[in-house]
Scaffold this motif. Sequence first.
Motif, PDB file in Angstrom:
ATOM      1  N   MET A   1       0.854  -1.203   0.000  1.00  0.00           N
ATOM      2  CA  MET A   1       0.000   0.000   0.000  1.00  0.00           C
ATOM      3  C   MET A   1       0.888   1.251   0.000  1.00  0.00           C
ATOM      4  O   MET A   1       1.850   1.342   0.747  1.00  0.00           O
ATOM      5  N   SER A   2       0.545   2.206  -0.861  1.00  0.00           N
ATOM      6  CA  SER A   2       1.336   3.438  -0.916  1.00  0.00           C
ATOM      7  C   SER A   2       1.062   4.278   0.328  1.00  0.00           C
ATOM      8  O   SER A   2      -0.025   4.250   0.891  1.00  0.00           O
ATOM      9  N   ARG A   3       2.058   5.010   0.737  1.00  0.00           N
ATOM     10  CA  ARG A   3       1.939   5.846   1.932  1.00  0.00           C
ATOM     11  C   ARG A   3       1.838   7.312   1.522  1.00  0.00           C
ATOM     12  O   ARG A   3       2.273   7.692   0.427  1.00  0.00           O
TER      13      ARG A   3
ATOM     14  N   THR B   1      -4.511   9.255   2.456  1.00  0.00           N
ATOM     15  CA  THR B   1      -3.552   8.222   2.060  1.00  0.00           C
ATOM     16  C   THR B   1      -2.509   8.758   1.077  1.00  0.00           C
ATOM     17  O   THR B   1      -1.610   8.018   0.673  1.00  0.00           O
ATOM     18  N   LYS B   2      -2.652  10.056   0.696  1.00  0.00           N
ATOM     19  CA  LYS B   2      -1.781  10.617  -0.342  1.00  0.00           C
ATOM     20  C   LYS B   2      -0.941  11.798   0.135  1.00  0.00           C
ATOM     21  O   LYS B   2       0.187  11.972  -0.318  1.00  0.00           O
TER      22      LYS B   2
ATOM     23  N   HIS C   1       2.655  11.208   1.047  1.00  0.00           N
ATOM     24  CA  HIS C   1       3.929  11.847   0.713  1.00  0.00           C
ATOM     25  C   HIS C   1       3.773  13.367   0.811  1.00  0.00           C
ATOM     26  O   HIS C   1       2.699  13.875   1.161  1.00  0.00           O
TER      27      HIS C   1
ATOM     28  N   ASN D   1       0.451   8.691   8.751  1.00  0.00           N
ATOM     29  CA  ASN D   1      -0.306   7.897   7.796  1.00  0.00           C
ATOM     30  C   ASN D   1      -1.777   8.180   8.037  1.00  0.00           C
ATOM     31  O   ASN D   1      -2.149   8.811   9.033  1.00  0.00           O
TER      32      ASN D   1
END
Length: 206
Positions: A1-3, A135-136, A5, A52
């Motif tokens: 899963m992308s974290r 989440t972005k 940024h 997060n």
Amino acid sequence: MSRPHFQFENDLAARGYTRIAGVDEVGRGPLAGPVMAAAVVLDPDNIPEGLNDSKQVTAKRREALAEQLRAVAQVGLGVAEVDEIDQINIRRAAHLAMLRALADLPAPPDMALIDGRDRPDDLPCAAHAIIKGDTKSLSIAAASIVAKVARDAEMTRLAGLYPGYGWETNAGYPTKMHRTALLDLGVSPHHRRSFRPVHNILYQEK
């Protein structure tokens, strides 16, 4: 899963924005309690490790991060109470809480990154809405953590005043235990009367 940024914030800073606030709300779905929002302006040189989406972080870690954020970032908190939710609907109440969170910052932002599909009306600055922004974007993730910790603390406080609904563990969400307690104990002053499960109980009582 992308974290999450910091790219959105870096790109906006390159365009001249200097105070970029991440904004998120928590508490649209519960049957009880306020909806809360937070606005966070991160210091690019002092971003806490492990930020997060609040749903991806344990309660203990969330509390530690919220404390860290209050020490190293600029934080604003906004609340829309149950009577406001019932009067203007949950979507508009969530937007009202976001506006109050932005107003609560120590200094006004020049850009807001808003979690979700749409932006509140009457924003005090330019803004971008980012779907699944928690989440972005690190700033929105930070706001999600601050808002979640603040609302959980408020629901635990209210649970002490109105025991039996399990708010200290379900935060007012419609768990099976909460729904059963609602039928057994009736509707408290902190239940959202415009929400169908609560409305139906009140209607049946009449």
